[in-house]
Design an enzyme around this catalytic site. Structure first.
Site: not given
Ligand code: GLU
Length: 452
Positions: A118, A121, A133, A173, A217, A248, A384
């Site tokens: 993360q 990213k 996370k 998630d 996503t 998702n 987000s």
């Protein structure tokens, strides 16, 4: 899952050895660290000041690790105890940001690998967000709404003291969607007596959530595919798209692939996959998975012409574009070889680290366009960040405007990875490009802010 990791360049070997010594059994975390260290040699050569400031030694160690007890009572009155996690990995670029995963497989290694990924990213999105996370080894499957609510409330009763709109902003998630974010937000609001919209993202659009966050996503993954293909003068038009997963990410990757002229033919869950030559019906998939929370076999039962293949993955089907969107290490060497044998043109990771290192090698050797998760699926967390911006300004942007911004962000993410790979002499290697570009942004911020 055991994977064989190749020898690392000498410049990073001692750092990796130290990470192994400190975290000996955390295989997924070690795999994620290995991949980054294996990629960034050229950046380290170009920036000797990083070594002097101990950037590597610091970046592989989370700033803060929180583990906590989550007690709750099920519908039969039985007391259950789960373990909760929040790994606040790096805040050099902005408040900690990253999702929560509720799944029985969750452990420290999984959350640390996700938190580590993360960091880079989030840096790639250019949105000023740090990496984190969290989650729990809780299995929401088969649990009633009331049980999920009580679990979320107990989870937040501890987590609330560690988060905040300027501190750490969790989201969803695997196993955490709109329902769970609602219960988590409600409990945060009650405990703190603050309607602090920006403390969580992925909220309902009626109470502070951003348009397109749900779709972001999956949509972003397909936008990234468009960018990879465009470099070679190709498009999605008429391409067979193989998607794994049915959550998702998968649902909205299928949706956007179809809108852009591709033919998405597969979806899956842990019980098997479905193949639908007419193209996956996204409304039916959504109804089954988001409303009824049914198994994927039900799709074939209700859709004429579709077939359910039990206990298998979709990768032996003839697929032009693969978008693995289920979970980590779902594509092993044999799966990658099957995809290559079937003539796959591009693989774009909708999930986090779905390809094993051996699988990535197979794709590389075969000249397949390969987009790593930390670039391909960055549209979720980027949107987000757009939600945080809207919350801070008490604004609400339209769907069209938000999708337009997401499209632009994915173009920029692709450009950053592509340009970095070319700059460091590895044109076309998006793994190297994404890691180098993301790492450089975080390292520069850490360097400027001193030894912390
Ligand atoms: N869990 C998502 C990811 O892997 C989204 C995180 C977020 O929106 O904060 O990037």
């Amino acid at each position: 899952m055991t994977t064989t990791l190749a020898a690392l360049p000498v410049s990073v070997r001692s750092v990796y050895d130290e990470v192994v010594a400190r975290n000996p059994h955390e295989t997924e975390f070690l795999q994620a660290v290995h991949e980054v260290l294996d990629s960034i040699g050229p950046v380290l050569d170009a920036h000797p000041e990083y070594a002097d400031a101990g950037i590597l030694e610091r970046i592989v160690e989370p700033e803060r690790q929180i583990m906590f007890r989550v007690p709750w009572v099920d519908d039969d009155g039985i007391l259950r105890v789960n373990r909760g996690y929040r790994i606040q990995f790096n805040s050099a670029l902005g408040p900690y940001k990253g999702g929560l995963r509720f799944h029985p497989s969750v452990n420290l290694s999984i959350i640390k690998f996700l938190g580590f990924e993360q960091i880079f990213k989030n840096a790639l999105t250019g949105q000023g967000i740090g990496g984190a996370k969290g989650g729990a080894d809780f299995d929401p499957h088969g649990r009633s709404d009331a049980e999920v609510m009580r679990f979320c409330q107990s989870f937040m009763a501890e987590l609330y003291r560690h988060i905040g709109e300027h501190t750490d902003v969790p989201a969803g998630d695997i196993g955490v969607g709109g329902r769970e974010i609602g219960y988590l937000f409600g409990m945060y609001r009650k405990i703190t007596n603050r309607h602090e919209s920006g403390v969580l993202t992925g909220k309902g659009t009626g109470w502070g959530g951003a348009q397109v966050r749900t779709e972001a996503t999956g949509y972003g993954a397909v936008f990234f595919v468009q960018e990879m293909l465009a470099v070679h003068g190709e498009s999605l038009d008429g391409k067979r798209v193989g998607v794994s997963g049915s959550g998702n990410v998968a649902i909205y990757a299928i949706d956007k692939a179809r809108q852009l002229g591709g033919l998405p033919v597969t979806a899956s869950d842990s019980s098997g996959y479905v193949i639908d030559e007419a193209g996956i019906d996204v409304d039916l998939l959504r109804q089954l998975k988001e409303v009824e929370r049914a198994r994927i076999a039900e799709y074939a039962a209700r859709r004429p012409g579709a077939r359910f293949v039990e206990g298998a993955k979709p990768w032996t089907e003839q697929i032009d574009i693969a978008i693995p969107s289920a979970t980590q290490n779902e594509i092993d060497e044999a799966d990658a070889e099957a995809l290559v044998a079937g003539g796959v043109r591009a693989v774009a990771e909708g999930a986090n680290m779905p390809s094993t290192p051996e699988a990535v090698e197979v794709f590389r050797a075969a000249g397949v366009l390969f987009g790593p998760g930390k670039a391909v699926n960055a549209g979720g967390v980027a949107t987000s960040a757009l939600e945080m911006t809207q919350n801070a300004g008490r604004e609400h942007w339209s769907f069209a405007d938000s999708e337009h911004r997401l499209r632009g962000i994915m173009r920029d993410v692709h450009a950053a990875a592509f340009t970095a790979a070319r700059h460091y002499g590895r044109e076309g290697d998006y793994v190297v490009g994404a890691n180098c570009a993301g790492f450089e942004r975080v390292a520069n911020a850490m360097l400027a802010q001193g030894v912390l």
